[in-house]
Design a protein around this motif. Structure first.
Motif, PDB file in Angstrom:
ATOM      1  N   GLU A   1       0.714  -0.985  -0.223  1.00 18.81           N
ATOM      2  CA  GLU A   1      -0.341  -0.072  -0.187  1.00 18.81           C
ATOM      3  C   GLU A   1       1.355   1.549   0.196  1.00 18.81           C
ATOM      4  OE1 GLU A   1      -2.385  -0.552   3.231  1.00 18.81           O
ATOM      5  OE2 GLU A   1      -3.807  -2.077   2.308  1.00 18.81           O
ATOM      6  N   SER A   2       2.076   0.997   0.565  1.00 20.20           N
ATOM      7  CA  SER A   2       2.417   2.551   1.101  1.00 20.20           C
ATOM      8  C   SER A   2       3.896   2.603  -0.404  1.00 20.20           C
ATOM      9  CB  SER A   2       3.685   2.190   1.952  1.00 20.20           C
ATOM     10  OG  SER A   2       4.719   0.898   1.864  1.00 20.20           O
ATOM     11  N   ARG A   3       3.984   1.362  -0.818  1.00 12.54           N
ATOM     12  CA  ARG A   3       4.769   1.283  -1.987  1.00 12.54           C
ATOM     13  C   ARG A   3       6.131   1.459  -1.691  1.00 12.54           C
ATOM     14  NH1 ARG A   3       1.716   4.094  -7.222  1.00 12.54           N
ATOM     15  NH2 ARG A   3      -0.259   2.337  -7.332  1.00 12.54           N
ATOM     16  N   ARG A   4       6.610   1.167  -0.594  1.00  6.43           N
ATOM     17  CA  ARG A   4       8.047   1.180  -0.201  1.00  6.43           C
ATOM     18  C   ARG A   4       8.815   0.170   0.013  1.00  6.43           C
ATOM     19  NH1 ARG A   4       8.426   3.159   6.110  1.00  6.43           N
ATOM     20  NH2 ARG A   4      10.162   3.337   5.519  1.00  6.43           N
ATOM     21  N   ARG A   5       9.971   0.013   0.112  1.00 13.15           N
ATOM     22  CA  ARG A   5      10.889  -1.164  -0.141  1.00 13.15           C
ATOM     23  C   ARG A   5      11.311  -1.890   1.260  1.00 13.15           C
ATOM     24  NH1 ARG A   5      15.232   0.130  -5.174  1.00 13.15           N
ATOM     25  NH2 ARG A   5      14.298   0.051  -6.671  1.00 13.15           N
ATOM     26  N   HIS A   6      11.178  -2.474   1.367  1.00  8.55           N
ATOM     27  CA  HIS A   6      11.141  -3.022   2.927  1.00  8.55           C
ATOM     28  C   HIS A   6      13.153  -2.631   2.624  1.00  8.55           C
ATOM     29  CE1 HIS A   6      12.772  -5.968   6.532  1.00  8.55           C
ATOM     30  NE2 HIS A   6      11.123  -6.011   6.715  1.00  8.55           N
ATOM     31  N   PRO A   7      13.842  -2.380   4.421  1.00  8.91           N
ATOM     32  CA  PRO A   7      15.405  -2.145   4.304  1.00  8.91           C
ATOM     33  C   PRO A   7      15.711  -3.044   4.312  1.00  8.91           C
ATOM     34  CG  PRO A   7      13.976  -1.713   6.720  1.00  8.91           C
ATOM     35  CD  PRO A   7      12.883  -2.111   5.726  1.00  8.91           C
TER      36      PRO A   7
END
Length: 292
Positions: free
Chosen positions: A104-110
């Motif tokens: 949903e946030s379109r972020r990559r996992h660190p």
């Protein structure tokens, strides 16, 4: 250090640490995000030396710190040696929930910047396993709405009576000068008997005894105050439970000199008797303008 409280917030990426920090700030905690663990002892020492100005601290420490994060356990052991008490709040959620939030946030996992989110979650769980075992509090946010998470944080870290968790301000005002912009509830009392039409009361405020006696002698005033008191008795505890930090109750009449002042004082007195942190302001009484 009796009144000193240090909370270390950690856990899975995407489990709600940002929402927790906001809730802790509302509770009066000094919050620092992504502080390298090696700086925690010095930071805690400086806060203790602040003579009580900074006595509640919440520090977010997670795998964004890279190699620094691996020193967290040793740093916490050093804190214990120095006599510092601390709590660890660990946030987690199911893999399905975390994957959905990342999509949903379109972020990559660190921990998987160029791989699948599921791979990053698996690596992170393994890396956090040891610190999770030391946690004072563990909250699974999988099925929690933001308001529910805030309620849990308030219950754990408010350190106050329930009635002290929220500040209530009762404001009287005149509609001719506009409704207070920050009001959460607005009550219009222009239907009550108006002292303006009594020559001896016209230039006095609702705080004066003869004006309050005049407004209070009418049956409609008693009926209204009874119903209003019941409504406020129902609403305020539920606002506290929801985690609201401040509540503004506005009461308006035409000029803000007579009826609104009288009713605002009654609300203030009722809440004060019940132990709430409450104040009263009469915004437009200073105008001393005659009501129309």
């Amino acid at each position: 250090m009796d009144n000193f409280r240090l909370v270390v917030i950690t856990g899975m990426s995407g489990a709600g640490k940002t929402q927790v920090v906001r809730a802790m700030e509302d509770l009066g905690y000094f919050c620092v995000d992504n502080l390298p663990p090696t700086l925690i002892p010095k930071f805690a020492e400086l806060c203790v030396q602040s003579a009580g100005r900074v006595s509640k601290i919440a520090l977010v420490v997670d795998i964004r710190g890279g190699e620094f994060f691996d020193t967290l356990v040793q740093v916490l052991e050093d804190l214990e040696t120095q006599g510092f008490m601390y709590e660890i709040l660990f946030l987690e959620a199911s893999d399905e929930t975390l994957i959905r939030r990342y999509k949903e946030s379109r972020r990559r996992h660190p921990m998987a910047p160029f791989g699948r989110v599921s791979e990053g979650i698996s690596r992170e769980r393994e890396r956090l396993e040891h610190i999770r075992g030391r946690a004072t509090h563990i909250i699974d946010t999988s099925d929690l709405a933001t308001a529910q998470l805030k309620e849990k944080i308030t219950a754990l870290f408010a350190g106050e009576r329930e009635s002290d968790r929220m500040t209530v301000t009762v404001v009287s005002f005149g509609f001719k000068y506009g409704i207070p912009l920050d009001a959460d509830m607005v009550f219009d009392v222009r239907f009550l008997p108006n002292p303006f039409y009594v020559e001896s009361l016209r230039r006095k405020s609702g705080k004066e005894t003869d004006v309050s006696d005049y407004i209070g002698k009418w049956p409609i005033t008693h009926q209204f105050l009874d119903k209003l008191g019941g409504l406020i008795d129902f609403l305020v505890p539920n606002y506290v439970k929801e985690g609201k930090g401040q509540l503004i109750i506005a009461v308006g009449c035409t000029g803000g000199l007579h009826r609104s002042v009288f009713v605002a004082e009654k609300i203030y007195e009722g809440l004060k008797k019940k132990g709430y942190r409450v104040g009263v302001e009469h915004r437009d009484i200073k105008h001393n303008v005659l009501e129309v």
